[in-house]
Write an enzyme that holds these catalytic residues in place. Structure first.
Site, PDB file in Angstrom:
ATOM      1  CE  LYS A  65      -3.970   2.207   2.046  1.00  0.00           C
ATOM      2  NZ  LYS A  65      -4.730   2.226   0.788  1.00  0.00           N
ATOM      3  CB  SER A  90     -13.373   7.366  -1.252  1.00  0.00           C
ATOM      4  OG  SER A  90     -12.645   8.554  -1.054  1.00  0.00           O
ATOM      5  CG  LEU A  93      -3.407   6.857  -1.203  1.00  0.00           C
ATOM      6  CD1 LEU A  93      -2.644   7.887  -2.023  1.00  0.00           C
ATOM      7  CD2 LEU A  93      -2.843   5.470  -1.441  1.00  0.00           C
ATOM      8  CG  ASN A 146      -0.987   6.065  -6.337  1.00  0.00           C
ATOM      9  OD1 ASN A 146      -1.517   6.429  -7.390  1.00  0.00           O
ATOM     10  ND2 ASN A 146      -1.683   5.673  -5.291  1.00  0.00           N
ATOM     11  CB  CYS A 149      -4.559   8.071  -5.433  1.00  0.00           C
ATOM     12  SG  CYS A 149      -5.889   7.796  -4.247  1.00  0.00           S
ATOM     13  N   GLY A 262      -6.780  -4.477 -13.181  1.00  0.00           N
ATOM     14  CA  GLY A 262      -8.136  -3.993 -13.427  1.00  0.00           C
ATOM     15  C   GLY A 262      -9.094  -5.171 -13.530  1.00  0.00           C
ATOM     16  N   GLY A 284      -6.233  -7.096  -7.571  1.00  0.00           N
ATOM     17  CA  GLY A 284      -6.663  -6.161  -6.537  1.00  0.00           C
ATOM     18  C   GLY A 284      -8.003  -6.541  -5.947  1.00  0.00           C
ATOM     19  CB  SER A 285     -11.473  -5.851  -7.052  1.00  0.00           C
ATOM     20  OG  SER A 285     -11.342  -4.474  -7.225  1.00  0.00           O
TER      21      SER A 285
END
EC number: 1.3.-.-
Lengths: 326, 272
Positions: A65, A90, A93, A146, A149, A262, A284-285
């Site tokens: 992260k 949301s 970070l 990153n 974001c 993605g 990720g998800s």
């Protein structure tokens, strides 16, 4: 029903991530060997939460992260809303800062034998430079910047502007010899000029996509569900857009390393990214709805690559599908 | 998946790996009210390991609905685990329409449990769909000679969980909205205490329910210097600590409800 339609139905059947395993097919990203083309996507891998389910060292890489110069508290709750085949998040970070990361997560991951991509967050060029400077002296294998974001102030401004990205990279490049990955936003008209700015100013790879800006409204109250009003959309819903963006960059730049992410929920989804031209794929998800998903997907992809030796051989030497076709 | 086999492996830090998401069989399914479902699944691992206030993620089999639905474990018998939940949207509508013999995906047990280690008087204060973890706490406390448990339950109308609580707790008091709320029950309980029992230093409140109810319980406890553990609910992304979505402000900063909670002490939350 086609194979693609059935994959999400079959995804959780009879899979035990706790069995020891190694993968037959690896990849190379900007000179760094990955034991599998599958890694974890930044923001979805927390060491304490995930290492109780599987050994991170077996994966291609673990993207951690985003860390900022000082601890960030992130955005207020609610931070998530469901959307068909995805979520809108949301988090903003929230992280304990780079010093904590250097003392805790990173050495523990390296002691386990993991290949680590350290994701870097910041509100400004100074922030990014401060974190990169500290990580430059660490055991991190790669650094991922990153600039994409959607949930922090000025989060995507650099990632949407080739000139600003050029300025940032000119600042960061002299600070480290480690491979620098630029994480790209999909919230632009054309992703190629941004990728070009990264490539021409010293980046070693690009990773894409970060999340799409989205929002959900509670129709009982008429108000946004997320406290931050908007968030980032991820999950299978964004997969086709991610594939298109990876493909577009690969058509423009045949040799430059690309890490794709993605909505990868199966080995077949990952394979699709590899055929679009990616060198590696991050999950990720899927990991948010099954902690062991990265291992399952890596296992499925390993089997799919057995019957695709040209693609597997290309990946193993740092090349990609477009080189097979040339 | 065999849990016994799972435990043969250890991770590089020497701990056993936990079983990840898996598919289990539904062995009980009952509508307690028009909108409240009692669902029982067979999961040996959760049955053996779940502590009071721990929860499990249940998942829709519709790939359009990927997010977990976290529910507190309400009761455990042998290898069977029972959940109670309200039908509030498409995910829970799907679970309502399941039948015995169907399967469902599950992950757990998750989260930090109530601390039941101390002896004393336990007040189990539950409101509405916050009652399931309270029921599990009652089950865990039942049979302990060093503990005296009283359940104080608040309902909107139908007393859907009284029967479950009464299996584990000999003193169950319930109230519905028209008559009052759990604060009414706490005041009544306090009025009954006399002599040494008015010293509340051995009293532990365990509570779960709507946020305003728990704030009121915390305030009641603060005024009397009574120890209180609050089982919070927050919209969750992953439920196991990786996504940092379900945060709550604490005296230590924002903490994750799913893994650093869902149980927090009144002091940790700074609730007065």
């Amino acid at each position: 029903m086609s194979a693609r339609e059935t994959t999400t139905e079959l995804q959780h059947v009879h899979f035990d991530a706790t069995e020891p395993r190694t993968f037959r097919h690896g990849t190379v990203v900007a000179g760094v060997p990955w034991k599998s083309p599958i890694g974890t996507a930044a923001g979805t891998y927390n060491l304490d939460a995930c290492s109780v389910y599987y050994n991170p060292a077996i994966l291609g890489a673990v993207s951690t992260k985003g860390v900022s110069p000082v601890p960030w508290e992130g955005n207020p709750a609610p931070r998530t809303a469901e959307t068909p085949a995805g979520t809108v998040n949301s988090v903003g970070l929230q992280n304990p800062g780079v010093d904590h990361y250097l003392e805790d997560d990173l050495p523990r991951l390296k002691a386990m034998g993991a290949t680590v991509v350290s994701n870097v967050a910041g509100h400004s060029d100074d922030d990014f430079a401060e974190v990169v400077e500290k990580l430059a002296k660490s055991e991190a294998d790669m650094l991922e910047i990153n600039v994409s974001c959607p949930n922090v102030k000025s989060g995507t401004s650099v990632g949407k502007d080739p000139v600003a990205l050029c300025t940032l990279l000119k600042r960061l490049r002299p600070l480290t010899d480690k491979p620098l990955i630029i994480k790209l936003t999909p919230n632009v008209d054309d992703v190629v000029p941004i990728a070009r700015a990264a490539i021409e100013n010293g980046a070693d790879a690009v990773s894409l996509i970060n999340t799409f800006v989205g929002m959900r409204i509670d129709t009982h109250t008429g108000r946004p569900i997320l406290a931050n009003v908007t968030g980032g959309v991820s999950g299978p819903a964004v997969h086709p857009m991610a594939v298109a963006m990876v493909y577009k960059i690969r058509q423009a730049f045949h040799d430059f390393p690309i890490i794709a992410m993605g909505g990868t929920f199966s080995g077949d989804d990952a394979l699709e990214f590899l055929y679009a031209g990616a060198n590696a794929v991050e999950v990720g998800s899927a990991a948010l709805v099954d902690p062991a998903a990265p291992v399952r997907i890596a296992t499925e992809l390993d089997e799919l690559l057995d019957s695709r030796p040209e693609l597997a051989d290309a990946l193993a030497v740092g090349k990609n599908w477009i080189h097979v076709q040339d | 998946m065999s849990c016994a086999r799972t435990f043969l492996q250890t991770n590089p830090e020497g701990r056993a790996y936990l079983p990840s998401r898996r598919t289990v069989e539904i062995v009980g399914h009952e509508l307690l009210t028009e909108s409240i479902v009692q669902l029982t699944v067979r999961d040996e691992y959760i049955a053996q390991h779940a502590q009071a206030a721990q929860f499990a993620n249940l998942y829709s089999s519709n790939s359009l609905q990927i997010s977990p639905r976290p529910f507190g474990v309400a009761e455990v018998h042998d290898d069977e685990v029972t959940f109670l939940f309200a039908v509030v949207g498409r995910g829970t509508e799907e679970f309502r329409d399941k039948q015995v013999g169907d399967t469902i995906d599950i992950l757990g047990p998750l989260g930090k449990s109530f601390d039941l280690s101390e002896p004393g008087r336990y007040l189990l204060v539950g409101g509405g769909l916050g009652i399931p973890p309270i029921a599990h706490a009652a089950q865990k406390l039942s049979g302990r000679s060093d503990v005296q448990a009283t359940a104080l339950l608040g309902y909107r109308d139908v007393h859907f969980a009284d029967e479950m609580l009464m299996r584990h707790c000999s003193d169950v008091r319930a109230i519905e909205n028209e008559q009052g709320n759990v604060i009414t029950l706490l005041d009544q309980w306090l009025a009954e205490q006399d002599g040494d029992a008015r010293n509340l230093s051995d009293v532990h409140i365990l509570t779960c329910g709507p946020h305003p109810m728990m704030k009121a319980v915390a305030s009641w406890a603060f005024k009397r210097d009574v120890k209180a553990q609050m089982n919070l609910e927050e919209r969750m992304g992953c439920g196991y600590g990786t996504c940092v979505v379900c945060i709550t402000p604490t005296i230590h900063g924002n903490q994750k409800v799913c893994i650093e909670g869902p149980v927090f002490t009144r002091e940790e939350l700074g609730w007065e």
